[in-house]
Design a protein around this motif. Structure first.
Motif, PDB file in Angstrom:
ATOM      1  N   PRO A   1      -2.856 -18.662  -1.547  1.00 56.42           N
ATOM      2  CA  PRO A   1      -3.936 -17.795  -2.040  1.00 56.42           C
ATOM      3  C   PRO A   1      -4.619 -16.980  -0.957  1.00 56.42           C
ATOM      4  O   PRO A   1      -5.379 -16.049  -1.268  1.00 56.42           O
ATOM      5  N   THR A   2      -4.374 -17.290   0.325  1.00 60.59           N
ATOM      6  CA  THR A   2      -4.969 -16.475   1.393  1.00 60.59           C
ATOM      7  C   THR A   2      -4.102 -15.270   1.751  1.00 60.59           C
ATOM      8  O   THR A   2      -4.477 -14.490   2.620  1.00 60.59           O
ATOM      9  N   ALA A   3      -2.941 -15.104   1.129  1.00 63.21           N
ATOM     10  CA  ALA A   3      -2.047 -13.986   1.454  1.00 63.21           C
ATOM     11  C   ALA A   3      -2.732 -12.659   1.163  1.00 63.21           C
ATOM     12  O   ALA A   3      -3.088 -12.383   0.015  1.00 63.21           O
ATOM     13  N   PRO A   4      -2.944 -11.811   2.166  1.00 65.57           N
ATOM     14  CA  PRO A   4      -3.738 -10.596   1.958  1.00 65.57           C
ATOM     15  C   PRO A   4      -3.127  -9.624   0.957  1.00 65.57           C
ATOM     16  O   PRO A   4      -3.858  -8.922   0.243  1.00 65.57           O
TER      17      PRO A   4
ATOM     18  N   LEU B   1       0.830  -1.207   0.000  1.00 66.34           N
ATOM     19  CA  LEU B   1       0.000   0.000   0.000  1.00 66.34           C
ATOM     20  C   LEU B   1       0.864   1.256   0.000  1.00 66.34           C
ATOM     21  O   LEU B   1       0.545   2.240  -0.684  1.00 66.34           O
ATOM     22  N   HIS B   2       1.957   1.240   0.733  1.00 65.27           N
ATOM     23  CA  HIS B   2       2.855   2.402   0.779  1.00 65.27           C
ATOM     24  C   HIS B   2       3.447   2.679  -0.604  1.00 65.27           C
ATOM     25  O   HIS B   2       3.503   3.846  -1.043  1.00 65.27           O
ATOM     26  N   LEU B   3       3.883   1.633  -1.297  1.00 57.94           N
ATOM     27  CA  LEU B   3       4.457   1.835  -2.628  1.00 57.94           C
ATOM     28  C   LEU B   3       3.403   2.335  -3.610  1.00 57.94           C
ATOM     29  O   LEU B   3       3.686   3.199  -4.446  1.00 57.94           O
ATOM     30  N   ARG B   4       2.194   1.821  -3.526  1.00 58.73           N
ATOM     31  CA  ARG B   4       1.127   2.309  -4.409  1.00 58.73           C
ATOM     32  C   ARG B   4       0.812   3.771  -4.127  1.00 58.73           C
ATOM     33  O   ARG B   4       0.603   4.568  -5.055  1.00 58.73           O
ATOM     34  N   GLN B   5       0.816   4.140  -2.861  1.00 51.49           N
ATOM     35  CA  GLN B   5       0.573   5.543  -2.519  1.00 51.49           C
ATOM     36  C   GLN B   5       1.678   6.459  -3.026  1.00 51.49           C
ATOM     37  O   GLN B   5       1.459   7.652  -3.227  1.00 51.49           O
TER      38      GLN B   5
ATOM     39  N   THR C   1      -4.810  -5.078  10.889  1.00 54.38           N
ATOM     40  CA  THR C   1      -5.592  -3.953  10.397  1.00 54.38           C
ATOM     41  C   THR C   1      -6.495  -4.445   9.273  1.00 54.38           C
ATOM     42  O   THR C   1      -6.257  -5.504   8.683  1.00 54.38           O
ATOM     43  N   ASP C   2      -7.526  -3.688   8.968  1.00 52.90           N
ATOM     44  CA  ASP C   2      -8.476  -4.066   7.924  1.00 52.90           C
ATOM     45  C   ASP C   2      -8.386  -3.079   6.771  1.00 52.90           C
ATOM     46  O   ASP C   2      -8.242  -1.861   6.988  1.00 52.90           O
ATOM     47  N   GLU C   3      -8.490  -3.575   5.551  1.00 51.03           N
ATOM     48  CA  GLU C   3      -8.557  -2.743   4.361  1.00 51.03           C
ATOM     49  C   GLU C   3      -9.855  -3.057   3.639  1.00 51.03           C
ATOM     50  O   GLU C   3     -10.327  -4.201   3.661  1.00 51.03           O
ATOM     51  N   PHE C   4     -10.432  -2.054   2.990  1.00 54.41           N
ATOM     52  CA  PHE C   4     -11.719  -2.220   2.330  1.00 54.41           C
ATOM     53  C   PHE C   4     -11.608  -1.779   0.879  1.00 54.41           C
ATOM     54  O   PHE C   4     -11.010  -0.748   0.570  1.00 54.41           O
ATOM     55  N   LEU C   5     -12.179  -2.606  -0.023  1.00 55.48           N
ATOM     56  CA  LEU C   5     -12.106  -2.318  -1.441  1.00 55.48           C
ATOM     57  C   LEU C   5     -13.337  -2.900  -2.121  1.00 55.48           C
ATOM     58  O   LEU C   5     -14.003  -3.792  -1.573  1.00 55.48           O
ATOM     59  N   PRO C   6     -13.671  -2.397  -3.308  1.00 54.18           N
ATOM     60  CA  PRO C   6     -14.845  -2.917  -4.014  1.00 54.18           C
ATOM     61  C   PRO C   6     -14.678  -4.399  -4.359  1.00 54.18           C
ATOM     62  O   PRO C   6     -13.565  -4.863  -4.638  1.00 54.18           O
ATOM     63  N   GLU C   7     -15.769  -5.137  -4.360  1.00 57.75           N
ATOM     64  CA  GLU C   7     -15.707  -6.560  -4.676  1.00 57.75           C
ATOM     65  C   GLU C   7     -15.131  -6.797  -6.064  1.00 57.75           C
ATOM     66  O   GLU C   7     -14.388  -7.760  -6.275  1.00 57.75           O
ATOM     67  N   GLU C   8     -15.455  -5.901  -7.001  1.00 58.13           N
ATOM     68  CA  GLU C   8     -14.929  -6.063  -8.352  1.00 58.13           C
ATOM     69  C   GLU C   8     -13.394  -6.019  -8.346  1.00 58.13           C
ATOM     70  O   GLU C   8     -12.734  -6.784  -9.056  1.00 58.13           O
ATOM     71  N   GLN C   9     -12.833  -5.141  -7.534  1.00 61.39           N
ATOM     72  CA  GLN C   9     -11.373  -5.060  -7.443  1.00 61.39           C
ATOM     73  C   GLN C   9     -10.815  -6.302  -6.757  1.00 61.39           C
ATOM     74  O   GLN C   9      -9.784  -6.846  -7.170  1.00 61.39           O
ATOM     75  N   PHE C  10     -11.492  -6.764  -5.737  1.00 60.86           N
ATOM     76  CA  PHE C  10     -11.060  -7.969  -5.029  1.00 60.86           C
ATOM     77  C   PHE C  10     -11.024  -9.166  -5.973  1.00 60.86           C
ATOM     78  O   PHE C  10     -10.100  -9.989  -5.945  1.00 60.86           O
TER      79      PHE C  10
ATOM     80  N   ALA D   1      -2.572  -5.392  -3.944  1.00 57.48           N
ATOM     81  CA  ALA D   1      -1.698  -4.916  -5.014  1.00 57.48           C
ATOM     82  C   ALA D   1      -2.528  -4.644  -6.269  1.00 57.48           C
ATOM     83  O   ALA D   1      -3.720  -4.955  -6.335  1.00 57.48           O
ATOM     84  N   ASP D   2      -1.896  -4.070  -7.278  1.00 58.67           N
ATOM     85  CA  ASP D   2      -2.585  -3.875  -8.555  1.00 58.67           C
ATOM     86  C   ASP D   2      -2.887  -5.212  -9.210  1.00 58.67           C
ATOM     87  O   ASP D   2      -3.918  -5.368  -9.864  1.00 58.67           O
ATOM     88  N   ARG D   3      -1.976  -6.186  -9.057  1.00 59.35           N
ATOM     89  CA  ARG D   3      -2.196  -7.545  -9.504  1.00 59.35           C
ATOM     90  C   ARG D   3      -1.562  -8.498  -8.501  1.00 59.35           C
ATOM     91  O   ARG D   3      -0.571  -8.144  -7.852  1.00 59.35           O
ATOM     92  N   GLY D   4      -2.128  -9.691  -8.366  1.00 58.73           N
ATOM     93  CA  GLY D   4      -1.569 -10.689  -7.474  1.00 58.73           C
ATOM     94  C   GLY D   4      -1.447 -12.023  -8.176  1.00 58.73           C
ATOM     95  O   GLY D   4      -2.312 -12.385  -8.985  1.00 58.73           O
ATOM     96  N   TYR D   5      -0.368 -12.746  -7.896  1.00 50.96           N
ATOM     97  CA  TYR D   5      -0.125 -14.031  -8.548  1.00 50.96           C
ATOM     98  C   TYR D   5       0.389 -15.047  -7.537  1.00 50.96           C
ATOM     99  O   TYR D   5       1.148 -14.701  -6.619  1.00 50.96           O
ATOM    100  N   LEU D   6       0.029 -16.311  -7.762  1.00 47.84           N
ATOM    101  CA  LEU D   6       0.597 -17.402  -6.995  1.00 47.84           C
ATOM    102  C   LEU D   6       1.888 -17.868  -7.667  1.00 47.84           C
ATOM    103  O   LEU D   6       1.983 -17.896  -8.896  1.00 47.84           O
TER     104      LEU D   6
END
Length: 353
Positions: free
Chosen positions: A31-34, A15-19, A306-315, A39-44
């Motif tokens: 796959p449970t790694a928060p 989040l800091h780098l994106r900011q 801590t908790d982060e909140f984002l739209p389901e479409e982004q999730f 991130a903008d994209r996530g991969y296993l």
């Protein structure tokens, strides 16, 4: 690209780098790694110590146009450094420094040869049986290769040593024995890049450690700073590293470990005024300014959930899911980017719902 998206501090780093304007791709084996979903994209990816890891990372760097990688777990460090041959900037010290630090026995020998204070250290196969009698704080036994305080035990007798070695599951020459230094513990961010100049040294006294540091506070200890600068001068990391040490009875630093990567307490370094990850990224991929050794003493870190909140479409946009790998009916799910055992062909993606 930032690895180890499931480690406690990594989501904050992402989040800091994106900011700070970076597009961030995150990777993890789980796959449970928060961090995968923040991130903008996530991969296993396969485990960092598997033969399949580097080809997968190389493919992802090409696919995503990654210009830099920030690896954050020891198992990946040697292999991920190979990406530099493809023109990707890898935010690590030089390979010889990395390999020395990953073998704690070799590291202690190199530091001692350089005149840098370390605890007395032996292989478990060669330690003197009277060592326990001459170490008032007892002895530490730990794997010579390992991380996160795994397998670390405190003993105070030769009889305990025999039992610990026999029950450890390691050969005696795979364990080291160290004099236990009982003074204040420090974890120190040392900021350097390829020209070898130490741009900043930020010592943090560890107040609570449970595998990773939970509570810590920045302290301007000049002997600690001098020791960390001496490590760079003697061993030439020429990249970011994290020094772990304790102060002995005379207040002198005794280094017991070095992580050849950014520390899990990098967020505290940032909070104190030295943005080591973003700053070195800018230097690695462009002409970013050097950081200054100007930081605030007395900044305390309290690590928490801590908790982060984002739209389901982004999730959902990454095409992965934190659902378990096997359903309650025993039906196997395959996740996008998953790699079959043994590093064979990728499994055909199926959404896990």
């Amino acid at each position: 690209m930032v690895t180890t998206a499931g480690s406690a501090p990594t989501p904050g780093t992402i989040l800091h780098l994106r900011q700070n304007g970076f597009r961030v791709v995150a990777t993890d084996v789980d796959p449970t790694a928060p961090g995968l979903y923040l991130a903008d994209r996530g991969y296993l990816v396969p485990p960092g110590d598997s033969e399949a890891f580097l080809p997968r990372m190389r493919s992802l760097c090409t696919e995503e146009g990654a210009v830099a990688v920030v690896p954050l777990v020891d198992e990946e460090l040697v292999r991920v450094g190979e990406l530099a041959k493809d023109g990707v900037k890898v935010l690590l010290p030089h390979l010889d420094f990395v390999t020395a630090c990953l073998d704690k026995y070799v590291l202690m020998q190199q530091l001692e040869d350089a005149g840098i204070g370390v605890p007395r250290t032996w292989l478990a196969s060669e330690w003197p049986t009277d060592a326990a009698d001459t170490s008032s704080g007892g002895l530490i036994v730990k794997p010579r290769i390992g991380r996160g305080s795994r397998g670390v035990l405190i003993i105070d007798s030769a009889r305990d040593m025999a039992r610990v070695v026999s029950e450890s599951g390691y050969a005696a020459d795979e364990l080291i024995v160290q004099e236990r230094i009982t003074g204040p513990e420090y974890t120190v961010s040392v900021v350097a890049w390829r020209d070898g100049e130490v741009q900043a040294v930020v010592p943090k006294e560890v107040l609570l450690k449970q595998g990773v540091t939970k509570y810590a506070v920045t302290r301007r200890n000049h002997e600690v700073i001098r020791t960390c600068r001496a490590i760079q001068s003697a061993l030439r990391a020429d990249g970011p590293f994290n020094v772990q040490l304790c102060l002995d009875g005379q207040g002198q630093p005794r280094v017991f470990e070095i992580n050849p990567r950014f520390s899990s307490t990098a967020a505290l370094t940032v909070a104190a005024g030295v943005d080591e990850i973003a700053g070195l990224l800018r230097q690695a991929i462009g002409d970013g300014p050097k950081l200054t050794d100007d930081w605030r003493e007395g900044v305390a870190m309290v690590r928490r959930w801590t908790d982060e909140f984002l739209p389901e479409e982004q999730f959902n946009s990454h095409g992965i899911s934190p659902a378990p790998a096997t359903s309650s009916h025993g039906e196997g799910f395959a996740l996008p980017g998953a790699v079959a055992a043994g590093g064979q062909s990728p499994i055909i993606p199926v959404r896990a719902r």
